[in-house]
Design a protein around this motif. Structure first.
Motif, PDB file in Angstrom:
ATOM      1  N   GLN A 215       0.826  -1.205   0.000  1.00  0.00           N
ATOM      2  CA  GLN A 215       0.000   0.000   0.000  1.00  0.00           C
ATOM      3  C   GLN A 215       0.859   1.253   0.000  1.00  0.00           C
ATOM      4  OE1 GLN A 215      -2.721   0.121   3.264  1.00  0.00           O
ATOM      5  NE2 GLN A 215      -3.597   2.114   2.697  1.00  0.00           N
ATOM      6  N   LEU A 216       1.924   1.275   0.775  1.00  0.00           N
ATOM      7  CA  LEU A 216       2.802   2.432   0.843  1.00  0.00           C
ATOM      8  C   LEU A 216       3.489   2.681  -0.494  1.00  0.00           C
ATOM      9  CD1 LEU A 216       4.037   4.651   2.606  1.00  0.00           C
ATOM     10  CD2 LEU A 216       5.797   3.014   3.318  1.00  0.00           C
ATOM     11  N   ALA A 217       3.926   1.611  -1.185  1.00  0.00           N
ATOM     12  CA  ALA A 217       4.555   1.764  -2.500  1.00  0.00           C
ATOM     13  C   ALA A 217       3.569   2.324  -3.512  1.00  0.00           C
ATOM     14  CB  ALA A 217       5.110   0.418  -2.972  1.00  0.00           C
ATOM     15  N   ALA A 218       2.310   1.856  -3.466  1.00  0.00           N
ATOM     16  CA  ALA A 218       1.314   2.368  -4.408  1.00  0.00           C
ATOM     17  C   ALA A 218       1.001   3.828  -4.139  1.00  0.00           C
ATOM     18  CB  ALA A 218       0.052   1.516  -4.309  1.00  0.00           C
ATOM     19  N   GLU A 219       0.891   4.216  -2.899  1.00  0.00           N
ATOM     20  CA  GLU A 219       0.600   5.616  -2.577  1.00  0.00           C
ATOM     21  C   GLU A 219       1.783   6.516  -2.902  1.00  0.00           C
ATOM     22  OE1 GLU A 219      -2.482   4.690   1.141  1.00  0.00           O
ATOM     23  OE2 GLU A 219      -0.377   5.180   1.529  1.00  0.00           O
ATOM     24  N   GLN A 220       2.989   6.010  -2.742  1.00  0.00           N
ATOM     25  CA  GLN A 220       4.153   6.817  -3.083  1.00  0.00           C
ATOM     26  C   GLN A 220       4.245   6.997  -4.599  1.00  0.00           C
ATOM     27  OE1 GLN A 220       7.803   5.285  -1.529  1.00  0.00           O
ATOM     28  NE2 GLN A 220       8.993   7.123  -2.067  1.00  0.00           N
ATOM     29  N   ALA A 222       1.699   7.172  -6.513  1.00  0.00           N
ATOM     30  CA  ALA A 222       0.654   8.144  -6.847  1.00  0.00           C
ATOM     31  C   ALA A 222       0.918   9.510  -6.239  1.00  0.00           C
ATOM     32  CB  ALA A 222      -0.692   7.622  -6.381  1.00  0.00           C
ATOM     33  N   ARG A 223       2.012   9.674  -5.511  1.00  0.00           N
ATOM     34  CA  ARG A 223       2.416  10.926  -4.875  1.00  0.00           C
ATOM     35  C   ARG A 223       1.320  11.461  -3.934  1.00  0.00           C
ATOM     36  NH1 ARG A 223       6.903  12.973  -7.160  1.00  0.00           N
ATOM     37  NH2 ARG A 223       6.511  15.046  -6.283  1.00  0.00           N
ATOM     38  N   ALA A 224       0.767  10.546  -3.165  1.00  0.00           N
ATOM     39  CA  ALA A 224      -0.264  10.904  -2.179  1.00  0.00           C
ATOM     40  C   ALA A 224      -0.198   9.912  -1.024  1.00  0.00           C
ATOM     41  CB  ALA A 224      -1.642  10.921  -2.810  1.00  0.00           C
ATOM     42  N   VAL A 225       0.689  10.182  -0.071  1.00  0.00           N
ATOM     43  CA  VAL A 225       0.872   9.307   1.094  1.00  0.00           C
ATOM     44  C   VAL A 225       0.204   9.976   2.296  1.00  0.00           C
ATOM     45  CG1 VAL A 225       2.512   8.121   2.576  1.00  0.00           C
ATOM     46  CG2 VAL A 225       3.043   8.452   0.141  1.00  0.00           C
ATOM     47  N   VAL A 250      -3.970  19.503  25.904  1.00  0.00           N
ATOM     48  CA  VAL A 250      -4.660  19.750  24.647  1.00  0.00           C
ATOM     49  C   VAL A 250      -4.104  18.787  23.604  1.00  0.00           C
ATOM     50  CG1 VAL A 250      -5.088  21.408  22.804  1.00  0.00           C
ATOM     51  CG2 VAL A 250      -5.133  22.151  25.184  1.00  0.00           C
ATOM     52  N   LYS A 251      -4.993  18.129  22.895  1.00  0.00           N
ATOM     53  CA  LYS A 251      -4.590  17.173  21.873  1.00  0.00           C
ATOM     54  C   LYS A 251      -5.066  17.661  20.517  1.00  0.00           C
ATOM     55  CE  LYS A 251      -4.832  12.292  20.558  1.00  0.00           C
ATOM     56  NZ  LYS A 251      -5.405  10.969  20.888  1.00  0.00           N
ATOM     57  N   ALA A 252      -4.106  17.799  19.591  1.00  0.00           N
ATOM     58  CA  ALA A 252      -4.401  18.232  18.221  1.00  0.00           C
ATOM     59  C   ALA A 252      -4.064  17.090  17.271  1.00  0.00           C
ATOM     60  CB  ALA A 252      -3.613  19.480  17.863  1.00  0.00           C
ATOM     61  N   THR A 253      -4.988  16.776  16.364  1.00  0.00           N
ATOM     62  CA  THR A 253      -4.800  15.710  15.384  1.00  0.00           C
ATOM     63  C   THR A 253      -4.949  16.309  13.990  1.00  0.00           C
ATOM     64  OG1 THR A 253      -5.708  14.090  16.929  1.00  0.00           O
ATOM     65  CG2 THR A 253      -5.584  13.449  14.611  1.00  0.00           C
ATOM     66  N   CYS A 254      -3.901  16.166  13.170  1.00  0.00           N
ATOM     67  CA  CYS A 254      -3.883  16.736  11.819  1.00  0.00           C
ATOM     68  C   CYS A 254      -3.709  15.611  10.807  1.00  0.00           C
ATOM     69  CB  CYS A 254      -2.750  17.748  11.658  1.00  0.00           C
ATOM     70  SG  CYS A 254      -2.780  19.100  12.867  1.00  0.00           S
ATOM     71  N   ARG A 255      -4.531  15.623   9.762  1.00  0.00           N
ATOM     72  CA  ARG A 255      -4.413  14.678   8.660  1.00  0.00           C
ATOM     73  C   ARG A 255      -3.738  15.393   7.492  1.00  0.00           C
ATOM     74  NH1 ARG A 255      -5.798   9.920  11.250  1.00  0.00           N
ATOM     75  NH2 ARG A 255      -7.667  10.282  12.502  1.00  0.00           N
ATOM     76  N   VAL A 256      -2.568  14.891   7.080  1.00  0.00           N
ATOM     77  CA  VAL A 256      -1.813  15.515   5.994  1.00  0.00           C
ATOM     78  C   VAL A 256      -1.508  14.462   4.933  1.00  0.00           C
ATOM     79  CG1 VAL A 256      -0.815  17.256   7.513  1.00  0.00           C
ATOM     80  CG2 VAL A 256       0.399  15.106   7.129  1.00  0.00           C
ATOM     81  N   THR A 257      -1.265  14.953   3.731  1.00  0.00           N
ATOM     82  CA  THR A 257      -0.888  14.095   2.602  1.00  0.00           C
ATOM     83  C   THR A 257       0.388  14.649   1.984  1.00  0.00           C
ATOM     84  OG1 THR A 257      -3.216  13.587   2.158  1.00  0.00           O
ATOM     85  CG2 THR A 257      -1.641  13.121   0.393  1.00  0.00           C
ATOM     86  N   VAL A 258       1.401  13.810   1.868  1.00  0.00           N
ATOM     87  CA  VAL A 258       2.690  14.216   1.309  1.00  0.00           C
ATOM     88  C   VAL A 258       2.883  13.531  -0.044  1.00  0.00           C
ATOM     89  CG1 VAL A 258       3.689  14.640   3.580  1.00  0.00           C
ATOM     90  CG2 VAL A 258       3.890  12.373   2.558  1.00  0.00           C
ATOM     91  N   ASP A 259       3.719  14.155  -0.871  1.00  0.00           N
ATOM     92  CA  ASP A 259       3.949  13.615  -2.212  1.00  0.00           C
ATOM     93  C   ASP A 259       5.137  12.675  -2.286  1.00  0.00           C
ATOM     94  OD1 ASP A 259       5.775  15.534  -1.671  1.00  0.00           O
ATOM     95  OD2 ASP A 259       5.646  16.543  -3.603  1.00  0.00           O
TER      96      ASP A 259
END
Length: 284
Positions: A215-220, A222-225, A250-259
């Motif tokens: 899954q990680l190889a496929a997302e990499q 597609a430049r969207a991990v 305080v707990k902060a949760t961020c969802r990010v997508t890297v290329d």
């Protein structure tokens, strides 16, 4: 008051026999004689059938218990007074607690109306990754290093500052697997301020399953991990120069997508969610 005197008939003289005229006068006098007003004062009371009357001397005091039961009598006699004192103390404590709660609610309401506090916003500006590659993930455990840049925005608060205390932690994970973690820097943020901070995160012994590697190889490719950035920071709010709150987590949760997972990556954030524990900032 004058007592009423009732006439009593005189007994006949024993020497002379009563004459017929005198007998008639005695019968008439007996017929006209009245009875006493209070016969009970002169004769003992008569009990109804099935009952009896006990006469007690007037000088006997019945309110004093016997010596062998005096302690029990005092204990039973003092119990209602203790119960009343306990009830008064309970009502007083409940009233005091209610007054304190009302005063605290009034203070919180006044502070909210005066300062109008708002939650600060967080976003991930950039992310640099080293030591994490899908092609080499089939080898031994990895030790990735990440350089994270976070933007903390307190522009929504015109009168409230944020004090980020030491001891906080920020981490990055992929698909439930923790990649790296590091310390959150401690700083004080004034009202209407935007602060860019950086943290270096490191990990050790990171490994993926075969399915995660694919899954990680496929997302990499597609430049969207997708990555998850989580921060837990002890925070205090500053209301002016004197008033401040106690420290809360305080707990902060961020969802990010890297290329990419190698070198400097362009991070596209999907928003950060902030939670506080215990319940303090109801406007969050």
């Amino acid at each position: 008051m004058v007592d009423r005197v009732h006439p009593m008939p005189s007994p006949p003289h024993p020497a002379s026999p009563p004459s017929p005229g005198k007998e008639e006068d005695a019968a008439a006098a007996a017929a006209t004689e009245t009875t006493p007003l209070h016969p009970a004062f002169h004769a003992p009371p008569v009990a109804p059938p099935g009952m009896y009357i006990v006469q007690i001397p007037k000088d006997q005091v019945l309110r004093v218990p016997p010596p062998d039961r005096a302690r029990r009598y005092r204990a039973l006699a003092g119990r209602p007074a203790r119960q009343r004192r306990l009830r008064r103390a309970c009502f007083g404590a409940c009233g005091a607690v209610l007054l304190l709660l009302l005063a605290a609610a009034a203070l919180v309401g006044a502070v909210y109306l005066v300062f109008r506090p708002r939650a600060p916003a967080f976003s991930v500006s950039s992310l640099s990754i080293r030591g994490l590659d899908a092609q080499s993930s089939s080898a031994s455990a990895l030790s990735p290093v990440l350089d994270l840049a976070v933007r903390a925005d307190n522009g929504a608060n015109g009168k409230v500052g944020v004090d980020y205390r030491g001891g906080g932690e920020v981490s990055v994970s992929y698909s439930g697997t923790r990649l790296a973690a590091g310390a959150w820097p401690a700083f004080r943020q004034p009202p209407r301020n935007v602060t860019a901070l950086s943290a270096t995160l490191s990990g050790a012994g990171v490994s993926f399953s075969d399915e995660q590697r694919k899954q990680l190889a496929a997302e990499q490719a597609a430049r969207a991990v997708p990555l998850t950035v989580e921060a837990r920071v002890p925070v205090r709010l500053l209301f002016g120069k004197v008033l401040r709150t106690w420290t809360v987590d305080v707990k902060a949760t961020c969802r990010v997508t890297v290329d990419t997972l190698a070198g400097e990556a362009a991070a596209a954030g999907r928003g950060c969610r902030v939670k506080v524990r215990p319940f303090l900032w109801w406007w969050w």
